[in-house]
Each structure stands twice: as C-alpha cells, then as structure tokens.
Design an enzyme around this catalytic site. Structure first.
Site, PDB file in Angstrom:
ATOM      1  N   ARG A 119       0.937  -1.040  -0.234  1.00 38.27           N
ATOM      2  CA  ARG A 119       0.061   0.033  -0.343  1.00 38.27           C
ATOM      3  C   ARG A 119       0.952   1.294  -0.054  1.00 38.27           C
ATOM      4  O   ARG A 119       0.147   2.426  -0.458  1.00 38.27           O
ATOM      5  CB  ARG A 119      -0.801  -0.377   1.894  1.00 38.27           C
ATOM      6  CG  ARG A 119      -1.884   1.561   1.287  1.00 38.27           C
ATOM      7  CD  ARG A 119      -2.568   1.578   0.360  1.00 38.27           C
ATOM      8  NE  ARG A 119      -3.385   0.708  -0.927  1.00 38.27           N
ATOM      9  CZ  ARG A 119      -3.769   0.803  -1.639  1.00 38.27           C
ATOM     10  NH1 ARG A 119      -3.473   2.179  -2.827  1.00 38.27           N
ATOM     11  NH2 ARG A 119      -4.236  -0.269  -2.695  1.00 38.27           N
ATOM     12  N   ASP A 126      -3.046  37.729 -14.161  1.00 37.20           N
ATOM     13  CA  ASP A 126      -4.478  36.583 -12.658  1.00 37.20           C
ATOM     14  C   ASP A 126      -6.185  36.675 -13.559  1.00 37.20           C
ATOM     15  O   ASP A 126      -6.487  37.993 -13.450  1.00 37.20           O
ATOM     16  CB  ASP A 126      -4.205  36.903 -11.537  1.00 37.20           C
ATOM     17  CG  ASP A 126      -5.417  36.138 -11.353  1.00 37.20           C
ATOM     18  OD1 ASP A 126      -5.489  35.043 -11.212  1.00 37.20           O
ATOM     19  OD2 ASP A 126      -5.932  36.603  -9.503  1.00 37.20           O
TER      20      ASP A 126
END
Length: 311
Positions: free
Chosen positions: A130, A247
């Site tokens: 895992r 932006d």
C-alpha cells in the site's frame, strides 16, 4: 501531440538519476510512509523480519520463508511517475528483492501494463504494497493530468506550469510528477522566485516600491508581479518586473497584454480559472505559460494495483 521521448527501461528500478529527487529526501519519505502504515509513526526497525511482522494479517497468513513474485500493474490508461520511489519502498522491507522495470517514469501506459515486477519474501511485498501504491498512484495521477494539459497546448509555444499548491511534505515528488507529464515547475518555494502579490503591494505602498524593495534585498532573484488589469501590467513593466502573473484575465485582455509587452524581456503567465476546455484558446493569445494549481491539488490518482503470482 507533445509526446515524451522514448525512454530505455532502467536497469536498476530504484535509480533516481535524472529525476532531480534527492536520495536522502526519498529515503526519508519512504521511511515516513512505511512507519505511518506499519508502526503508527514509531521508528521502523532496520531488520526486515521484525519490520514486516507489524503487518498482522500477513504475519498470520503467510509463512515467513515463502517467496513470491508481484507485478505492479496499471488499472487505467495514463502516464506513470514515482516508480523509483515505489521500488525503494519494496527494497526497504526486502533489501534482497529482485526488481525488474516494465516502464519508465514519463511513459504513457495502458490498462493491464506491468510497470514493475518484484520478487522477494511475500510478507515483505505485502507489507510494502500500500505504501508503494500510494506513492506511485499519486505521482502518476499528477503526471497523467499534466500530460492532458501539455497535449492541449502542444504546438502553441506555451508551457504548462504548476504552483505551490502542493500536498504538505510531498512537494518534490509532486513537482517531479508534473515534469514527468510534460509540464514545468514555476518555483519550488518562496526562496527561488519573488512573487509580488496584492498583499505585498498593500504593505509596500505600490508595485514600484515593492519591486524596488525586492531588488534591494535580493538583486539576483527573478521578480514576478501579479496583475489583474492591463493598467497594473503597465505599472509592473515600468517597475522592472521580469515576469507577470496575469490573473483571471479574459483572452482579449491577454492579447492586449501580449501586444503591450511586445519584444520586452518580460515573460507572461496566464492563471486563474483555467480549464482544459479553454487551454488552447488561452495559449493561442501568445502568453508564455499557463499555471494550473489543480495539477497538484486536484489530480485524481492513477489506479494501480499489486498482483501477487506464484514463482
């Protein structure tokens, strides 16, 4: 499409050469990941037999002397990354394990492809499973997502960038995964590029004052200024910024900025609200970069599994 060059499979699947990842950092990540799963954070013993005994299920069901072979397999199409790190998870618990690469980081893979084969003590392989999958699945998910963006803007000259919106403690791995997917790294942290944003401007009094203060403090560092309007672009260029972060501008505004900057040695980065659906349109405005925070903060994992087989 912006297809990565064909890579030879590594003779040593744990080799970090060319990744840009520090061996010390990777080994610390491996240790931290394994202790999280096996000991709840307590130091992991160096002796493999003691270490894997923390996996109570495998210790109870798998004879200690049993050896086996396991394949790390893609359960979905994508681009792989983090395989050398995952390989080091296995060798941490099974130092004598034999590993064979089936793919190299940056490769496109298909569902069912074997990415890595490991032969060693079955208890150790299952105890490492895992942790290895979590690392490789996370990195491969980012690489796969990045490749979709890189393909979307291929041929435009624009480059896809990541941001600092990374998982705490995993930034080197996640930014490496972006590179595996055909993207590039904007900056690794606050130390290697100066980013003047609205809060810095408010504190300094103006864009010009903020840029001047950065130049005084760190004269050799690249200075980027965040701009929301074309007027702010003019102010930032006049202040001597090297790089402009545009932006949430419309494509019309981006074209206007590209024309305004012209041949000046100022790089332009579009950001904010970008999606794959508009990536090509934004890239076609002439900006140098598209920065996408979602590459590292919202990429789904690539589904990978470990299949144990006899022999």
């Amino acid at each position: 499409m912006n297809e990565p060059a064909t890579r030879a499979l590594p003779a040593d699947p744990t080799d970090l050469t060319g990744t840009g990842l520090s061996a010390a950092w990777v080994d610390e990540l491996v240790e931290r990941t394994l202790t999280e799963d096996l000991t709840g954070g307590a130091p992991l013993p160096r002796e493999p037999d003691i270490a894997v005994s923390y996996d109570v299920t495998s210790a109870a069901t798998v004879p200690g002397a049993q050896f086996g072979t396991a394949d790390l397999v893609a359960r979905a199409d994508g681009v792989v990354a983090g395989l050398p790190v995952a390989a080091r998870v296995f060798t941490r618990l099974a130092p004598g394990a034999a590993l064979t690469a089936g793919a190299a980081d940056g490769d496109r893979v298909r569902r069912g492809d074997v990415l890595l084969t490991v032969r060693g003590p079955v208890r150790a392989l299952l105890a490492a499973e895992r942790s290895a999958l979590n690392i490789a699945s996370r990195a491969s998910g980012i690489a796969t997502h990045t490749r979709a963006w890189a393909d979307a803007v291929a041929g435009t000259g624009a480059v896809v960038l990541d941001t600092r919106k990374t998982t705490p403690g995993l930034r080197p791995l996640e930014k490496y995964a972006v590179r595996c997917g055909g993207g590039s790294n904007k900056r690794m942290g606050l130390y290697d590029v100066a980013m003047v944003k609205d809060n810095h401007v408010a504190a300094a009094g103006s864009v010009a004052a903020a840029v001047a203060l950065v130049r005084e403090r760190a004269p050799r560092i690249t200075v980027q200024v965040e701009c929301d309007t074309v007027a702010q672009v003019t102010e930032a260029v006049d202040a001597g910024a090297d790089f402009l972060l545009l932006d949430n501008m419309t494509t019309d505004q981006l074209r206007e900025v590209v024309a305004l900057v012209g041949d000046l040695d100022v790089e332009l980065e579009a950001t904010g609200g970008l999606t794959l659906a508009v990536a090509r349109e934004v890239a076609d405005t002439g900006v140098d970069y598209l920065s996408v925070g979602a590459l590292t903060h919202s990429s789904p994992i690539l589904d990978l599994a470990l299949d144990l087989r006899e022999g």
